[in-house]
Design a protein around this motif. Structure first.
Motif, PDB file in Angstrom:
ATOM      1  N   PRO A 190    -111.181 -44.497 -15.150  1.00  0.00           N
ATOM      2  CA  PRO A 190    -110.992 -45.953 -15.191  1.00  0.00           C
ATOM      3  C   PRO A 190    -111.417 -46.647 -13.893  1.00  0.00           C
ATOM      4  CG  PRO A 190    -109.086 -44.867 -16.132  1.00  0.00           C
ATOM      5  CD  PRO A 190    -109.942 -43.792 -15.510  1.00  0.00           C
ATOM      6  N   ALA A 191    -111.180 -46.001 -12.763  1.00  0.00           N
ATOM      7  CA  ALA A 191    -111.583 -46.576 -11.471  1.00  0.00           C
ATOM      8  C   ALA A 191    -113.024 -46.201 -11.124  1.00  0.00           C
ATOM      9  CB  ALA A 191    -110.652 -46.090 -10.371  1.00  0.00           C
ATOM     10  N   ARG A 192    -113.594 -45.259 -11.889  1.00  0.00           N
ATOM     11  CA  ARG A 192    -114.948 -44.750 -11.651  1.00  0.00           C
ATOM     12  C   ARG A 192    -115.089 -44.143 -10.265  1.00  0.00           C
ATOM     13  NH1 ARG A 192    -117.980 -49.390 -15.113  1.00  0.00           N
ATOM     14  NH2 ARG A 192    -117.184 -48.622 -17.085  1.00  0.00           N
ATOM     15  N   ARG A 193    -114.044 -43.418  -9.887  1.00  0.00           N
ATOM     16  CA  ARG A 193    -114.031 -42.761  -8.579  1.00  0.00           C
ATOM     17  C   ARG A 193    -113.725 -41.283  -8.733  1.00  0.00           C
ATOM     18  NH1 ARG A 193    -111.692 -46.635  -3.855  1.00  0.00           N
ATOM     19  NH2 ARG A 193    -113.179 -48.296  -4.251  1.00  0.00           N
ATOM     20  N   VAL A 194    -114.224 -40.521  -7.774  1.00  0.00           N
ATOM     21  CA  VAL A 194    -113.937 -39.089  -7.729  1.00  0.00           C
ATOM     22  C   VAL A 194    -113.631 -38.721  -6.278  1.00  0.00           C
ATOM     23  CG1 VAL A 194    -116.356 -38.362  -7.486  1.00  0.00           C
ATOM     24  CG2 VAL A 194    -114.724 -36.816  -8.493  1.00  0.00           C
ATOM     25  N   GLU A 195    -112.639 -37.857  -6.115  1.00  0.00           N
ATOM     26  CA  GLU A 195    -112.325 -37.323  -4.793  1.00  0.00           C
ATOM     27  C   GLU A 195    -112.704 -35.856  -4.803  1.00  0.00           C
ATOM     28  OE1 GLU A 195    -108.645 -36.916  -1.677  1.00  0.00           O
ATOM     29  OE2 GLU A 195    -108.642 -38.532  -3.162  1.00  0.00           O
ATOM     30  N   VAL A 196    -113.442 -35.448  -3.770  1.00  0.00           N
ATOM     31  CA  VAL A 196    -113.970 -34.088  -3.715  1.00  0.00           C
ATOM     32  C   VAL A 196    -113.620 -33.454  -2.375  1.00  0.00           C
ATOM     33  CG1 VAL A 196    -116.039 -32.666  -3.947  1.00  0.00           C
ATOM     34  CG2 VAL A 196    -115.949 -34.898  -5.068  1.00  0.00           C
ATOM     35  N   GLU A 197    -113.068 -32.258  -2.436  1.00  0.00           N
ATOM     36  CA  GLU A 197    -112.891 -31.428  -1.240  1.00  0.00           C
ATOM     37  C   GLU A 197    -113.874 -30.275  -1.396  1.00  0.00           C
ATOM     38  OE1 GLU A 197    -108.850 -30.301  -0.327  1.00  0.00           O
ATOM     39  OE2 GLU A 197    -108.125 -32.172  -1.232  1.00  0.00           O
ATOM     40  N   THR A 198    -114.878 -30.242  -0.523  1.00  0.00           N
ATOM     41  CA  THR A 198    -115.945 -29.259  -0.646  1.00  0.00           C
ATOM     42  C   THR A 198    -116.535 -28.939   0.720  1.00  0.00           C
ATOM     43  OG1 THR A 198    -118.086 -28.791  -1.683  1.00  0.00           O
ATOM     44  CG2 THR A 198    -117.649 -31.075  -1.110  1.00  0.00           C
ATOM     45  N   THR A 199    -117.171 -27.787   0.808  1.00  0.00           N
ATOM     46  CA  THR A 199    -117.893 -27.444   2.026  1.00  0.00           C
ATOM     47  C   THR A 199    -119.332 -27.954   1.959  1.00  0.00           C
ATOM     48  OG1 THR A 199    -118.473 -25.287   1.103  1.00  0.00           O
ATOM     49  CG2 THR A 199    -116.494 -25.393   2.475  1.00  0.00           C
ATOM     50  N   ALA A 200    -119.756 -28.435   0.798  1.00  0.00           N
ATOM     51  CA  ALA A 200    -121.109 -28.977   0.643  1.00  0.00           C
ATOM     52  C   ALA A 200    -121.214 -30.319   1.360  1.00  0.00           C
ATOM     53  CB  ALA A 200    -121.434 -29.156  -0.837  1.00  0.00           C
ATOM     54  N   SER A 201    -122.410 -30.645   1.814  1.00  0.00           N
ATOM     55  CA  SER A 201    -122.627 -31.908   2.514  1.00  0.00           C
ATOM     56  C   SER A 201    -122.607 -33.075   1.526  1.00  0.00           C
ATOM     57  CB  SER A 201    -123.975 -31.889   3.231  1.00  0.00           C
ATOM     58  OG  SER A 201    -125.033 -31.921   2.287  1.00  0.00           O
ATOM     59  N   LEU A 202    -122.371 -34.246   2.052  1.00  0.00           N
ATOM     60  CA  LEU A 202    -122.414 -35.451   1.229  1.00  0.00           C
ATOM     61  C   LEU A 202    -123.769 -35.578   0.549  1.00  0.00           C
ATOM     62  CD1 LEU A 202    -121.397 -38.196   0.201  1.00  0.00           C
ATOM     63  CD2 LEU A 202    -122.136 -39.176   2.389  1.00  0.00           C
ATOM     64  N   GLN A 203    -124.838 -35.291   1.290  1.00  0.00           N
ATOM     65  CA  GLN A 203    -126.181 -35.400   0.723  1.00  0.00           C
ATOM     66  C   GLN A 203    -126.387 -34.434  -0.434  1.00  0.00           C
ATOM     67  OE1 GLN A 203    -125.511 -35.073   4.046  1.00  0.00           O
ATOM     68  NE2 GLN A 203    -125.979 -37.159   4.705  1.00  0.00           N
ATOM     69  N   ALA A 204    -125.866 -33.207  -0.303  1.00  0.00           N
ATOM     70  CA  ALA A 204    -125.996 -32.221  -1.381  1.00  0.00           C
ATOM     71  C   ALA A 204    -125.201 -32.659  -2.607  1.00  0.00           C
ATOM     72  CB  ALA A 204    -125.535 -30.849  -0.904  1.00  0.00           C
ATOM     73  N   VAL A 205    -124.002 -33.191  -2.378  1.00  0.00           N
ATOM     74  CA  VAL A 205    -123.163 -33.674  -3.482  1.00  0.00           C
ATOM     75  C   VAL A 205    -123.859 -34.835  -4.191  1.00  0.00           C
ATOM     76  CG1 VAL A 205    -121.002 -34.875  -4.005  1.00  0.00           C
ATOM     77  CG2 VAL A 205    -120.989 -32.871  -2.511  1.00  0.00           C
ATOM     78  N   GLN A 206    -124.364 -35.785  -3.430  1.00  0.00           N
ATOM     79  CA  GLN A 206    -125.040 -36.934  -4.039  1.00  0.00           C
ATOM     80  C   GLN A 206    -126.287 -36.500  -4.804  1.00  0.00           C
ATOM     81  OE1 GLN A 206    -125.054 -39.404  -0.344  1.00  0.00           O
ATOM     82  NE2 GLN A 206    -124.396 -41.020  -1.758  1.00  0.00           N
ATOM     83  N   ALA A 207    -127.049 -35.565  -4.264  1.00  0.00           N
ATOM     84  CA  ALA A 207    -128.263 -35.090  -4.936  1.00  0.00           C
ATOM     85  C   ALA A 207    -127.921 -34.409  -6.258  1.00  0.00           C
ATOM     86  CB  ALA A 207    -129.032 -34.147  -4.029  1.00  0.00           C
ATOM     87  N   ALA A 208    -126.897 -33.555  -6.248  1.00  0.00           N
ATOM     88  CA  ALA A 208    -126.502 -32.846  -7.477  1.00  0.00           C
ATOM     89  C   ALA A 208    -126.024 -33.835  -8.534  1.00  0.00           C
ATOM     90  CB  ALA A 208    -125.418 -31.826  -7.171  1.00  0.00           C
ATOM     91  N   LEU A 209    -125.213 -34.810  -8.125  1.00  0.00           N
ATOM     92  CA  LEU A 209    -124.706 -35.789  -9.082  1.00  0.00           C
ATOM     93  C   LEU A 209    -125.824 -36.672  -9.618  1.00  0.00           C
ATOM     94  CD1 LEU A 209    -121.359 -36.743  -7.331  1.00  0.00           C
ATOM     95  CD2 LEU A 209    -121.626 -35.538  -9.510  1.00  0.00           C
ATOM     96  N   ALA A 210    -126.742 -37.089  -8.764  1.00  0.00           N
ATOM     97  CA  ALA A 210    -127.866 -37.922  -9.212  1.00  0.00           C
ATOM     98  C   ALA A 210    -128.719 -37.166 -10.225  1.00  0.00           C
ATOM     99  CB  ALA A 210    -128.713 -38.359  -8.018  1.00  0.00           C
ATOM    100  N   GLU A 211    -128.956 -35.882  -9.956  1.00  0.00           N
ATOM    101  CA  GLU A 211    -129.754 -35.063 -10.883  1.00  0.00           C
ATOM    102  C   GLU A 211    -129.056 -34.938 -12.237  1.00  0.00           C
ATOM    103  OE1 GLU A 211    -131.275 -30.505 -11.114  1.00  0.00           O
ATOM    104  OE2 GLU A 211    -131.539 -31.533  -9.199  1.00  0.00           O
ATOM    105  N   ALA A 212    -127.722 -34.953 -12.224  1.00  0.00           N
ATOM    106  CA  ALA A 212    -126.943 -34.843 -13.466  1.00  0.00           C
ATOM    107  C   ALA A 212    -126.778 -36.194 -14.168  1.00  0.00           C
ATOM    108  CB  ALA A 212    -125.581 -34.249 -13.166  1.00  0.00           C
ATOM    109  N   GLY A 213    -127.310 -37.263 -13.554  1.00  0.00           N
ATOM    110  CA  GLY A 213    -127.220 -38.578 -14.182  1.00  0.00           C
ATOM    111  C   GLY A 213    -126.013 -39.387 -13.744  1.00  0.00           C
ATOM    112  N   PHE A 214    -125.404 -38.989 -12.635  1.00  0.00           N
ATOM    113  CA  PHE A 214    -124.220 -39.680 -12.121  1.00  0.00           C
ATOM    114  C   PHE A 214    -124.411 -40.055 -10.658  1.00  0.00           C
ATOM    115  CE2 PHE A 214    -122.679 -37.003 -15.608  1.00  0.00           C
ATOM    116  CZ  PHE A 214    -122.028 -37.950 -16.385  1.00  0.00           C
ATOM    117  N   PRO A 215    -125.290 -41.018 -10.369  1.00  0.00           N
ATOM    118  CA  PRO A 215    -125.487 -41.405  -8.979  1.00  0.00           C
ATOM    119  C   PRO A 215    -124.170 -41.869  -8.348  1.00  0.00           C
ATOM    120  CG  PRO A 215    -126.758 -42.832 -10.466  1.00  0.00           C
ATOM    121  CD  PRO A 215    -126.072 -41.793 -11.298  1.00  0.00           C
TER     122      PRO A 215
END
Length: 66
Positions: free
Chosen positions: A35-60
């Motif tokens: 509903p808020a269109r937000r996600v909280e992530v705890e990961t060792t991956a970089s922000l850039q890697a997370v954004q790239a993976a999500l963008a590729e999946a259709g979720f910029p």
């Protein structure tokens, strides 16, 4: 990190976002709030890697600041 994902509009989208992030980092902790269109992530991956993976999946995603 907190991310705004405007295209995450339902539980199915949230599951796809979670699966994408777990593919990137199997140890990631993901909490989605469609509903808020937000996600909280705890990961060792970089922000850039997370954004790239999500963008590729259709979720910029953009980081939530503040």
């Amino acid at each position: 990190m907190q991310l705004q994902i405007d295209s995450m509009t339902c539980g199915g989208c949230a599951r796809a976002v979670r699966a994408t992030l777990l593919d990137l980092d199997a140890e990631a902790r993901v909490t989605a709030d469609p509903p808020a269109r937000r996600v909280e992530v705890e990961t060792t991956a970089s922000l850039q890697a997370v954004q790239a993976a999500l963008a590729e999946a259709g979720f910029p995603a953009v980081p939530v600041t503040g």
